[in-house]
Structures are given as structure tokens and as C-alpha cells.
Design a protein around this motif. Sequence first.
Motif, PDB file in Angstrom:
ATOM      1  N   THR A   1     -27.742   8.102  -3.048  1.00 17.53           N
ATOM      2  CA  THR A   1     -28.465   8.437  -4.202  1.00 17.53           C
ATOM      3  C   THR A   1     -28.977  10.170  -3.712  1.00 17.53           C
ATOM      4  O   THR A   1     -29.016  10.383  -4.892  1.00 17.53           O
TER       5      THR A   1
ATOM      6  N   ALA B   1     -33.665   7.439   2.188  1.00 19.15           N
ATOM      7  CA  ALA B   1     -32.525   7.445   1.213  1.00 19.15           C
ATOM      8  C   ALA B   1     -31.041   7.278   1.459  1.00 19.15           C
ATOM      9  O   ALA B   1     -30.669   8.083   2.183  1.00 19.15           O
TER      10      ALA B   1
ATOM     11  N   ARG C   1     -28.369  11.615  -7.553  1.00 19.07           N
ATOM     12  CA  ARG C   1     -29.326  10.722  -8.264  1.00 19.07           C
ATOM     13  C   ARG C   1     -29.956  12.495  -7.505  1.00 19.07           C
ATOM     14  O   ARG C   1     -30.801  12.849  -8.825  1.00 19.07           O
ATOM     15  N   ARG C   2     -29.781  13.010  -6.875  1.00 19.37           N
ATOM     16  CA  ARG C   2     -31.181  14.114  -6.818  1.00 19.37           C
ATOM     17  C   ARG C   2     -30.660  15.148  -6.758  1.00 19.37           C
ATOM     18  O   ARG C   2     -31.108  16.059  -7.420  1.00 19.37           O
TER      19      ARG C   2
ATOM     20  N   ALA D   1     -34.083  10.199  -8.289  1.00 19.15           N
ATOM     21  CA  ALA D   1     -33.876   9.872  -7.781  1.00 19.15           C
ATOM     22  C   ALA D   1     -34.186   9.601  -6.974  1.00 19.15           C
ATOM     23  O   ALA D   1     -33.994   7.988  -5.937  1.00 19.15           O
TER      24      ALA D   1
ATOM     25  N   ASN E   1     -36.764   6.813   0.000  1.00 15.68           N
ATOM     26  CA  ASN E   1     -36.783   5.993  -1.224  1.00 15.68           C
ATOM     27  C   ASN E   1     -38.031   5.800  -1.747  1.00 15.68           C
ATOM     28  O   ASN E   1     -38.774   5.403  -0.559  1.00 15.68           O
TER      29      ASN E   1
ATOM     30  N   THR F   1     -37.624   9.240  -5.403  1.00 21.07           N
ATOM     31  CA  THR F   1     -37.487   9.476  -3.910  1.00 21.07           C
ATOM     32  C   THR F   1     -38.908  10.517  -3.384  1.00 21.07           C
ATOM     33  O   THR F   1     -39.474  10.693  -4.448  1.00 21.07           O
TER      34      THR F   1
END
Length: 175
Positions: free
Chosen positions: A121, A117, A125-126, A164, A110, A166
Amino acid sequence: MDHSAPNPYQPPTSLEPMADSERAYDGSASRMSRFWAAMIDGVLAIIIIVPLQYFAGVYRDFPKVSEPPFPQSLLWGLAGFAITLVLHGTFLARSAQTIGKKTLGIQIVNASDGKRAAFGTIVVRRLLPMSVVALIPYVGGVLGIVNVLFIFRKDRRCVHDHIAGTRVVKLDRSE
């Protein structure tokens, strides 16, 4: 317009490389380690998907190449996403690493707190947003290139990292 602000596009004033002591090390993985990790992951995916496509007749008209119909692109996009999850799912869930990242000693964390992470996620999100963007006819490839070119910014984060929340860091091998 503020002319006193530094121009981020200005060339360097010196050709001398910075000394290691002058570099601000934030733990980010190097661009080269991220590149090689992506190459390892890409080769693994190609080893699986190309034979599948061959037996499905995708290369029947080779060397004549044309844009496949959208439903076929969507199907192969879903297959690619599924293959990514099969290949890397366990590694992503356990250590927030793909096979390539594990090999190179880098990890997805993160950006806010530096903690590993979460699997959700990383996947939702990635990986998923960029997989969907890649399916957009004609512009998907261009947006994919823009995504990875973001790594040349100071923070070394691609668009998918920003989406994301990250970043990718180098792991301390002594731990």
C-alpha cells in the motif's frame, strides 16, 4: 447555495489559542513532526543522489540551469524511487516508517482502521503515484506542492494519504 453552513475559509473569531482540553486529538502526527521527518528523508536522498548526478555529468553546465529532456528526467525519477526503496524499504516493510518517521516516532497507518499500513500500500498507492506525478513536465512541481499543502486541512492528510487511504500517527512511546 446553503448560506447557513460554516465557511471553512472564515478567519478565527478569537486570537486566543485553544486550550489542550479543547483540541480533538485523533492521534495524528503533528505537521512539524511530518515536516522534520520529510526533511531527514530528503537530506538522506540528496546525500546519495547529488554525487550520482555529479558523476553522471548533470551539473556539467552549472550554473546554467535548464529543464532536462524527458528521458533523462524519467531516468532520474526512477533512480530516486529506487533510492527511496533502498533507503527506507526495510523500515517501511517492518514498521511502516521511513528513517525520518522512525526518528520522529511517527508511523503510516490505514485511515480506515488505524492498523499499520502494508508495504505494498505504501509503495504502490502512496509513493508511486506522487513519483509519477512529479515527472509531468511543468506541472509536476506544482502538483507536488499542492500535495503537501493538503496537510493544512483539518485531517492533516496530504493528497498521497488520500490516494493510499493512509494517515500518519504519533506512536505511543510507552508501548
